[in-house]
Write a protein that holds these residues in place. Structure first.
Motif: not given
Length: 259
Positions: A116-125, A132-148
């Motif tokens: 999650m390097t790119i996501y973590n480095n751009n979390a503030d952006k 809104t749908n895309l933003r929510n899906k990105i957050i949901e995806t990386y949250t689930l990926l971390k859990k996985y």
């Protein structure tokens, strides 16, 4: 003479009045133009800032999409095969043909890198993403990926302990035959044989001084519980994996369409 003075004063007063009026009009007009220029500059700055934020948004979105694409491409084939061969938890393995199928995951990935390097480095952006749908899906995806990933690591620990306990048990039952290099298939075959013998109350095979019948029964009970836990965790991982795949595909489709 007095008339001339009066006329002169009136003319002078008119000139002063005209001069003041001209000055006021000039000041008003100049102020109006300055205000218009300021408003135009302000609008231009807003437009430039808007374009800058849109460029940042696009860069972040495209980078995240590429990170997810690489992750999916790297592991999709192996994980598809691994999970497609997994027997569902609600299937009775005692009455079903399970040849070439897996009761639980017998191979796993040791996570040694940050996916999650790119996501973590751009979390503030992430908040800049206007969809809104895309933003929510990105957050949901990386949250689930971390859990996985965390659950994969947890599964590895439980699976390693399960295999270790089986090897220790077989070594106690067959102390003269145990080979530390023997395969897990041989270990499983030995345990399956012992399960069948115990079910039929046959104990002639047990000639080891290191374990007695009660200890054998205790192990088999714990082994069954551990197997069920591995089946449960495996099916849970399978569910999360296919949820992740769908989320990633949804994100890619939205980005390809809108960016």
């Amino acid at each position: 003479m007095e008339l001339l003075i009066l006329i002169y004063k009136k003319i002078l007063m008119n000139q002063i009045f005209l001069s003041l009026l001209s000055g006021l009009i000039g000041a008003w007009y100049g102020g109006k133009k300055t205000l218009e220029a300021s408003e135009k500059a302000y609008k231009n700055n807003l437009e430039l800032e808007k374009r800058k934020l849109q460029d940042i948004e696009k860069s972040v979105v495209l980078s995240i999409m590429e990170e997810l694409k690489v992750l999916k491409y790297t592991y999709e084939q192996d994980m598809d095969e691994m999970f497609n061969d997994l027997i569902p938890l609600d299937v009775d393995i005692n009455t079903t043909n399970i040849e070439n199928k897996s009761i639980y995951i017998e191979s796993y990935y040791t996570i040694t890198q940050d996916f999650m390097t790119i996501y973590n480095n751009n979390a503030d952006k992430i908040g800049l993403i206007s969809n809104t749908n895309l933003r929510n899906k990105i957050i949901e995806t990386y949250t689930l990926l971390k859990k996985y990933i965390e659950e994969l690591l947890n599964y590895k620990d439980i699976f390693d302990k399960f295999i270790s306990n089986q090897n220790i048990f077989v070594a106690k039952v067959y102390p003269s035959q145990i080979d530390r290099s023997c395969s897990s298939a041989n270990t499983k075959a030995n345990i399956d044989y012992i399960i069948n013998e115990v079910k039929n109350n046959r104990w002639q095979w047990l000639n080891s001084p290191y374990i007695n019948p009660e200890q054998v029964k205790t192990f088999l009970k714990n082994n069954f519980q551990s197997e069920y836990e591995l089946r449960f965790l495996s099916n849970d991982l399978k569910k999360e994996y296919f949820e992740l795949k769908k989320l990633i595909d949804d994100i890619i489709n939205i980005v390809d369409t809108q960016y």
